[in-house]
Design an enzyme around this catalytic site. Structure first.
Site, PDB file in Angstrom:
ATOM      1  CG  HIS A 192      -2.186  -0.924   0.740  1.00  0.00           C
ATOM      2  ND1 HIS A 192      -2.292  -2.220   1.174  1.00  0.00           N
ATOM      3  CD2 HIS A 192      -3.216  -0.730  -0.110  1.00  0.00           C
ATOM      4  CE1 HIS A 192      -3.355  -2.773   0.625  1.00  0.00           C
ATOM      5  NE2 HIS A 192      -3.941  -1.889  -0.154  1.00  0.00           N
ATOM      6  NE  ARG A 299      -6.337   0.434  -2.737  1.00  0.00           N
ATOM      7  CZ  ARG A 299      -5.764   0.580  -3.925  1.00  0.00           C
ATOM      8  NH1 ARG A 299      -5.655   1.766  -4.469  1.00  0.00           N
ATOM      9  NH2 ARG A 299      -5.291  -0.469  -4.567  1.00  0.00           N
ATOM     10  NE  ARG A 335     -11.395  -1.621  -1.607  1.00  0.00           N
ATOM     11  CZ  ARG A 335     -10.095  -1.902  -1.701  1.00  0.00           C
ATOM     12  NH1 ARG A 335      -9.683  -2.843  -2.528  1.00  0.00           N
ATOM     13  NH2 ARG A 335      -9.213  -1.226  -1.008  1.00  0.00           N
ATOM     14  CD  GLU A 433      -9.786  -7.912  -3.524  1.00  0.00           C
ATOM     15  OE1 GLU A 433      -8.710  -7.310  -3.663  1.00  0.00           O
ATOM     16  OE2 GLU A 433     -10.694  -7.512  -2.777  1.00  0.00           O
ATOM     17  CG  ASN A 456      -2.837  -4.447  -6.369  1.00  0.00           C
ATOM     18  OD1 ASN A 456      -2.318  -4.456  -7.473  1.00  0.00           O
ATOM     19  ND2 ASN A 456      -3.405  -3.380  -5.852  1.00  0.00           N
ATOM     20  CG  ASP A 457      -5.451  -8.455  -2.229  1.00  0.00           C
ATOM     21  OD1 ASP A 457      -4.459  -8.766  -1.543  1.00  0.00           O
ATOM     22  OD2 ASP A 457      -6.171  -7.471  -1.985  1.00  0.00           O
ATOM     23  NE  ARG A 467      -1.221  -5.853  -1.738  1.00  0.00           N
ATOM     24  CZ  ARG A 467      -2.410  -5.304  -1.972  1.00  0.00           C
ATOM     25  NH1 ARG A 467      -3.517  -6.042  -1.879  1.00  0.00           N
ATOM     26  NH2 ARG A 467      -2.536  -4.055  -2.324  1.00  0.00           N
ATOM     27  CB  CYS A 504      -9.573  -1.351  -9.615  1.00  0.00           C
ATOM     28  SG  CYS A 504     -10.015  -2.670  -8.472  1.00  0.00           S
TER      29      CYS A 504
HETATM   30  C1  PEP Z   1      -6.282  -5.262  -5.422  1.00  0.00           C
HETATM   31  O1  PEP Z   1      -6.177  -6.152  -4.567  1.00  0.00           O
HETATM   32  O2  PEP Z   1      -5.847  -5.369  -6.579  1.00  0.00           O
HETATM   33  C2  PEP Z   1      -6.931  -3.983  -5.072  1.00  0.00           C
HETATM   34  C3  PEP Z   1      -7.151  -3.082  -5.994  1.00  0.00           C
HETATM   35  O3  PEP Z   1      -7.227  -3.756  -3.764  1.00  0.00           O
HETATM   36  P1  PEP Z   1      -6.150  -3.339  -2.646  1.00  0.00           P
HETATM   37  O4  PEP Z   1      -4.872  -3.027  -3.339  1.00  0.00           O
HETATM   38  O5  PEP Z   1      -6.703  -2.158  -1.924  1.00  0.00           O
HETATM   39  O6  PEP Z   1      -6.082  -4.565  -1.814  1.00  0.00           O
HETATM   40 MG    MG Z   2      -7.313  -6.045  -2.758  1.00  0.00          MG
END
Ligand code: PEP
Ligand code: MG
Length: 542
Positions: A192, A299, A335, A433, A456-457, A467, A504
């Site tokens: 993050h 977010r 979200r 995700e 990302n997840d 991650r 996203c």
């Molecule tokens: C993701 O997981 O790709 C996502 C956009 O959510 P976050 O990065 O906030 O977990």
């Molecule tokens: Mg995520």
């Protein structure tokens, strides 16, 4: 140390040179638990001086926030200064010091005791004060141990921030304009801290490892977030190199200007919506300036993270309404709160977990804590008439969760209806995700209006690669056949059901991946706002 080079992951583009600010997460462990009888008066004096210093720092931060127009945040620091000066807290601590407990051990214990009393209160507002008390007690203890608070929140000089670890709640505390760059020991492109750095256009190098400590004593650091390295106390020739890179970046940005507000259309006429990921209502205006055609991911947990308590339904309504109005006809996907994993929530009691990323996170927590979930859903429904809002649930694994979430949303609609409160309709979608959601996308698709792939997840859960772990760089990209297969499968299920798919996760803004995502059938790409012009250019050249 002069010229020490730190190499890591290029997490957020751009270069900067500036003074160093070291953020150290201190473990609050008093060096001694007890004191000898003869030192009582001296220790009481130390305690009083630490209280005074803490209260002064808190008041100064409040003042600075107020000057910067952040009235709400200023109020939090005022309240913290009051807690620091609370006579009851003082007399409890002083009583323990007279009973020969060291003041640092005493203030931590009394802070815990008071926090426990607050936490047990029925009144939600009072219960939320528990963390404030704990926080202030920790600051006094830290002052006693010679450190004082890390000072991120009161950073007054634009600086390059060096840290072993920078949690989202740390990043959120930095006053606007004060971070020139981030150099972090751990993390990856999808941690993050990297995501936030990209949103704000702040250069970042993460995953540099323990060598970061070699630079803690430096006065100045030059950071290159495009190439992924930083130089401690750079020589003059390095500084002039960096200045040249800054000029080159500025020229490139100027060349992208024409794409900012243009439509992104492939040569065969497919229109791709390019939207922004935001973490606060304040980012909306900037995102539009970068050319955002909507918000693909708001977010919202960052609204909850900047403060010690939970924002009320009305405060959330204001935030969602502001973004809705800012974007007007353009869609805004909100979200629902996604805490857990690496994101803590000061206002909610979160248990320590062995595996937080596989734990009580996102929709799982929301379904269990309706007092967290419902005010948010009500606030979104109430803000809906002011723009084009959509709701998206994170971390969905199957229809059991989706249906439970939709049921609570229905309950909120009914409540608003009964109360006679104005509200509007919102489309409902889910984030894809988790591998489970992607593999069974065909089950979920008929029950939603859209999918948004959280790469990302999805990457971390598909490749079993944390991650945030700096040793797993190769396994932190969506450009892996296993992940691309899941994206393809999701797009196929969506096509069958007649719904659209967005991305996203950070992959949406990665130049090398955009062509592949478009080819697989993605209709919307949502990313850190500064990445938008380049993404539009890439789509236009397909
Ligand atoms: C993701 O997981 O790709 C996502 C956009 O959510 P976050 O990065 O906030 O977990
Ligand atoms: Mg995520």
């Amino acid at each position: 140390m002069a010229g020490t080079r730190l190499t890591g992951v290029a997490a957020s583009e751009g270069v900067a040179v500036g003074p160093v600010f070291v953020h150290v997460v201190k473990e609050l462990k008093p060096e001694r638990e007890t004191i000898p009888e003869g030192e009582v008066e001296e220790e009481l004096g130390r305690f009083r001086a630490a209280v005074e210093a803490t209260a002064e720092k808190l008041a100064a931060t409040a003042e600075k926030m107020r000057e910067g127009g952040s009235e709400k945040e200023a109020g939090i620091f005022d309240a913290h200064a009051e807690i620091a000066e609370d006579p009851e807290l003082h007399s409890e601590v002083e009583g323990q010091v007279r009973a020969l407990t060291s003041p640092e051990a005493a203030v931590i214990a009394v802070g815990e005791e008071f926090a426990g009393m607050f936490a047990a209160m029925e009144d939600e507002y009072m219960a939320a004060r528990a963390d404030d008390v704990r926080d202030v007690a920790a600051q006094i203890a830290s002052e006693l141990m010679g450190g004082g608070p890390s000072g991120l929140e009161s950073l007054a000089e634009p600086s390059v921030i060096l840290a072993s670890n920078l949690a989202p709640s740390d990043t959120a505390r930095i006053p606007p304009g004060m971070a020139l760059g981030f150099v972090v020991s751990g993390g990856s492109r999808t941690s993050h801290v990297s995501i936030m750095a990209r949103s704000f256009g702040i250069p970042a190098v993460v995953g540099v490892g323990e060598e970061i400590e070699d630079a803690f004593g430096a006065g100045v650091v030059a950071i290159d977030g495009t190439e992924g390295y930083a130089v401690a106390d750079p020589e003059d020739d390095v500084i002039s190199d960096f200045e040249q890179k800054q000029r080159k970046d500025a020229a490139e940005a100027a060349a992208l200007e024409e794409y900012k507000h243009a439509d992104a259309r492939t040569s065969d006429g497919r229109r791709i919506e390019v939207a922004a990921n935001i973490g606060s209502a304040e980012e909306a205006e900037g995102a539009i300036k970068w050319g955002a055609e909507g918000v693909g991911l708001f977010r919202t947990e960052f609204l909850f993270m900047k403060r010690p308590d939970l924002p009320s339904e009305d405060e959330q309504y204001e935030a969602y309404r502001n973004v809705a109005e800012e974007f007007g006809e353009r869609p805004v996907i909100i979200r629902t709160i996604d805490v857990g994993g690496d994101k803590d929530l000061p206002g909610v009691d979160q248990p320590e977990e062995e595996n937080p990323f596989l734990g009580w996170r996102g929709i799982r927590m929301c379904l269990d804590v309706p007092e967290l979930f419902k005010p948010q859903l009500r606030a979104i429904l109430r803000a809906a008439p002011h723009g084009k809002l959509r709701i998206m649930f994170p971390m969905i694994v199957d229809n059991v969760e989706l249906r439970a979430a939709k049921e609570i949303l229905d309950e909120c609609r009914k409540e608003l209806e009964t109360e006679g409160t104005e509200y509007g309709e919102v489309e409902v979608g889910v984030m894809v995700e988790t591998p489970a959601a992607a593999i069974r996308a065909a089950d979920i698709a008929p029950e939603v209006a859209f999918f948004s792939i959280g790469t990302n997840d999805l990457v971390q859960y598909t490749l079993a690669a944390d991650r945030g772990n700096e040793r797993l760089t190769r396994l932190q990209s969506a450009d892996h056949p296993a992940v691309l297969d899941l994206i393809g499968k999701t797009c196929e299920a969506a096509r069958e059901a007649g719904i659209w798919v967005g991305v996203c996760g950070e992959a949406a803004g990665e130049p090398a991946l955009i062509p592949r995502l478009v080819e697989l059938g993605v209709a919307e790409l949502s990313m850190s706002a500064p990445s938008i012009p380049k993404a539009k250019k890439i789509v236009s050249e397909l």
